[in-house]
Design a protein around this motif. Sequence first.
Motif, mmCIF file in Angstrom:
data_model
loop_
_atom_site.group_PDB
_atom_site.id
_atom_site.type_symbol
_atom_site.label_atom_id
_atom_site.label_comp_id
_atom_site.label_asym_id
_atom_site.label_seq_id
_atom_site.Cartn_x
_atom_site.Cartn_y
_atom_site.Cartn_z
ATOM 1 N N ASP A 166 91.761 73.340 27.640
ATOM 2 C CA ASP A 166 90.662 72.654 28.309
ATOM 3 C C ASP A 166 91.171 71.301 28.814
ATOM 4 O O ASP A 166 92.171 70.772 28.324
ATOM 5 N N GLY A 167 90.459 70.739 29.797
ATOM 6 C CA GLY A 167 90.855 69.430 30.305
ATOM 7 C C GLY A 167 90.666 68.351 29.250
ATOM 8 O O GLY A 167 89.722 68.383 28.470
ATOM 9 N N TYR A 168 91.577 67.367 29.220
ATOM 10 C CA TYR A 168 91.490 66.367 28.156
ATOM 11 C C TYR A 168 91.467 64.923 28.612
ATOM 12 O O TYR A 168 91.167 64.019 27.822
ATOM 13 N N ALA A 169 91.799 64.643 29.850
ATOM 14 C CA ALA A 169 91.795 63.246 30.279
ATOM 15 C C ALA A 169 91.643 63.192 31.787
ATOM 16 O O ALA A 169 91.942 64.149 32.493
ATOM 17 N N THR A 170 91.192 62.074 32.270
ATOM 18 C CA THR A 170 91.042 61.875 33.704
ATOM 19 C C THR A 170 91.684 60.553 34.098
ATOM 20 O O THR A 170 92.054 59.742 33.245
ATOM 21 N N GLU A 171 91.829 60.377 35.401
ATOM 22 C CA GLU A 171 92.300 59.084 35.889
ATOM 23 C C GLU A 171 91.337 58.004 35.397
ATOM 24 O O GLU A 171 90.154 58.256 35.151
ATOM 25 N N SER A 172 91.835 56.806 35.280
ATOM 26 C CA SER A 172 90.964 55.698 34.894
ATOM 27 C C SER A 172 89.956 55.448 36.014
ATOM 28 O O SER A 172 90.041 56.029 37.091
ATOM 29 N N GLU A 173 89.013 54.578 35.751
ATOM 30 C CA GLU A 173 87.976 54.290 36.736
ATOM 31 C C GLU A 173 88.557 53.716 38.030
ATOM 32 O O GLU A 173 87.958 53.822 39.100
ATOM 33 N N VAL A 174 89.732 53.107 37.933
ATOM 34 C CA VAL A 174 90.331 52.491 39.123
ATOM 35 C C VAL A 174 91.517 53.300 39.653
ATOM 36 O O VAL A 174 92.134 52.921 40.644
ATOM 37 N N GLY A 175 91.854 54.398 38.992
ATOM 38 C CA GLY A 175 93.016 55.172 39.406
ATOM 39 C C GLY A 175 92.677 56.293 40.371
ATOM 40 O O GLY A 175 91.560 56.804 40.383
ATOM 41 N N TRP A 176 93.668 56.714 41.166
ATOM 42 C CA TRP A 176 93.505 57.831 42.092
ATOM 43 C C TRP A 176 94.883 58.332 42.530
ATOM 44 O O TRP A 176 95.911 57.759 42.169
ATOM 45 N N GLN A 177 94.905 59.406 43.288
ATOM 46 C CA GLN A 177 96.148 59.916 43.851
ATOM 47 C C GLN A 177 96.385 59.184 45.166
ATOM 48 O O GLN A 177 95.652 59.368 46.141
ATOM 49 N N GLY A 178 97.392 58.320 45.182
ATOM 50 C CA GLY A 178 97.563 57.444 46.337
ATOM 51 C C GLY A 178 98.974 57.389 46.889
ATOM 52 O O GLY A 178 99.846 58.192 46.539
ATOM 53 N N ILE A 179 99.195 56.413 47.747
ATOM 54 C CA ILE A 179 100.474 56.249 48.439
ATOM 55 C C ILE A 179 101.043 54.866 48.121
ATOM 56 O O ILE A 179 100.339 53.848 48.234
ATOM 57 N N LEU A 180 102.299 54.853 47.720
ATOM 58 C CA LEU A 180 103.018 53.618 47.418
ATOM 59 C C LEU A 180 104.064 53.401 48.509
ATOM 60 O O LEU A 180 104.809 54.324 48.847
ATOM 61 N N MET A 181 104.107 52.202 49.072
ATOM 62 C CA MET A 181 105.143 51.887 50.065
ATOM 63 C C MET A 181 105.389 50.386 50.087
ATOM 64 O O MET A 181 104.692 49.615 49.403
ATOM 65 N N SER A 182 106.359 49.980 50.863
ATOM 66 C CA SER A 182 106.658 48.546 50.946
ATOM 67 C C SER A 182 105.524 47.831 51.675
ATOM 68 O O SER A 182 104.813 48.426 52.494
ATOM 69 N N LYS A 183 105.348 46.577 51.376
ATOM 70 C CA LYS A 183 104.289 45.799 52.010
ATOM 71 C C LYS A 183 104.512 45.711 53.525
ATOM 72 O O LYS A 183 103.551 45.706 54.311
ATOM 73 N N THR A 184 105.767 45.690 53.933
ATOM 74 C CA THR A 184 106.087 45.625 55.359
ATOM 75 C C THR A 184 105.611 46.869 56.076
ATOM 76 O O THR A 184 104.978 46.800 57.143
ATOM 77 N N ASN A 185 105.890 48.046 55.502
ATOM 78 C CA ASN A 185 105.447 49.298 56.118
ATOM 79 C C ASN A 185 103.943 49.474 56.017
ATOM 80 O O ASN A 185 103.300 50.016 56.930
ATOM 81 N N ALA A 186 103.365 49.044 54.911
ATOM 82 C CA ALA A 186 101.929 49.214 54.695
ATOM 83 C C ALA A 186 101.112 48.533 55.785
ATOM 84 O O ALA A 186 100.033 49.016 56.172
ATOM 85 N N ALA A 187 101.616 47.447 56.323
ATOM 86 C CA ALA A 187 100.894 46.697 57.353
ATOM 87 C C ALA A 187 100.782 47.467 58.671
ATOM 88 O O ALA A 187 99.969 47.108 59.535
ATOM 89 N N LYS A 188 101.571 48.516 58.819
ATOM 90 C CA LYS A 188 101.599 49.262 60.080
ATOM 91 C C LYS A 188 100.517 50.330 60.187
ATOM 92 O O LYS A 188 100.258 50.841 61.279
ATOM 93 N N TYR A 189 99.883 50.677 59.052
ATOM 94 C CA TYR A 189 98.993 51.849 59.053
ATOM 95 C C TYR A 189 97.591 51.502 58.537
ATOM 96 O O TYR A 189 97.426 50.802 57.533
ATOM 97 N N THR A 190 96.625 52.026 59.269
ATOM 98 C CA THR A 190 95.234 51.811 58.872
ATOM 99 C C THR A 190 94.493 53.118 58.597
ATOM 100 O O THR A 190 93.310 53.098 58.264
#
Length: 326
Positions: A166-190
């Motif tokens: 059975d399922g036993y844990a979930t992401e925290s209230e602030v967690g999710w499946q996301g994207i990590l990148m450099s701050k320089t690249n992050a500024a290019k995409y909206t």
Amino acid sequence: MFNNQFKQIAIKAATMLLGVSLLAGCTPATTTTTTAGTTASGTIAATTTAGTTAAATTTAQTTAAATTAANDSLAKIKAAGVIVMGTSPDYPPNEFYVLDANNQKQIVGSDIMLGQAIADKIGVKLENKPTDFQGVLSNIQAAQVDMAIAGFSYTEGRKSAMQYSDGYATESEVGWQGILMSKTNAAKYTSLDQIKAAKLKFGAQSGSVQQEMAAKLTDPMSLKIMGTLDALALSLNAGDIDALVISTDNATNMLKTFSDLMILPKETFNLDPENLYAQNVVAFPLGDQHKSLIEVANEVIKAAKADGSMEKWRAEALELAKKAVE
């Protein structure tokens, strides 16, 4: 003289006709009796065959049940006094390394605490078998471990290769499946559409649900799959890849180590808005012989969710994660 001869011939003819008639009368009776006897024999044979088949089926079922009982994994674990658990200790706060008082690496984390609770319930020692995530998948499929706890999420693809608790844990209230990148690249995409159109070089952990998500964001040739999150973080920081798909709960230490990296905003870049992959499960090899072990794991999970142990383990693991080492 002539009359006497004629009478004798007539008598002989009559006698012969009578004999033929008697023979003709006897034939049907004999045939009917023989046919009836044959039918009776066939009925007996059919009944015997059906009985033999039923007996064979019962024997096969009994043998199968006896084989399953003899191979019962829970009974074997109790006899051995140890349960072997596969895990990938590069995924804080679920499982990761810290240094103990003797400066030796120890595997800790909320998943490890759950594994220990299962071992305690059975009354045996917990033995961790650490590998990268793909190694954990391989070990559980090959039944080289009794169970695996490594931040697993349920997927249809994995269902054909392993069994789940059975399922036993979930992401925290602030967690999710996301994207990590450099701050320089992050500024290019909206938007995600912009990221998909850019055909970025994405990284993801081998065999993970994040690999499935990353495959939807770029071309196959632009996907870099690696065994551990630590290696992926180094690759991202060095610029070898443009972005990394990750559970944001597990990116906390990366952000502390690599200050130039950032997680893209949840409002726009949440890759699992329906939380399909938010819940974790314990994995087991395929086979009915593991049924009783899965039942024990489910009992532990149910109790830990009810008494608050899950939240307690996660809080402790988050604190320990501050001391995580590779």
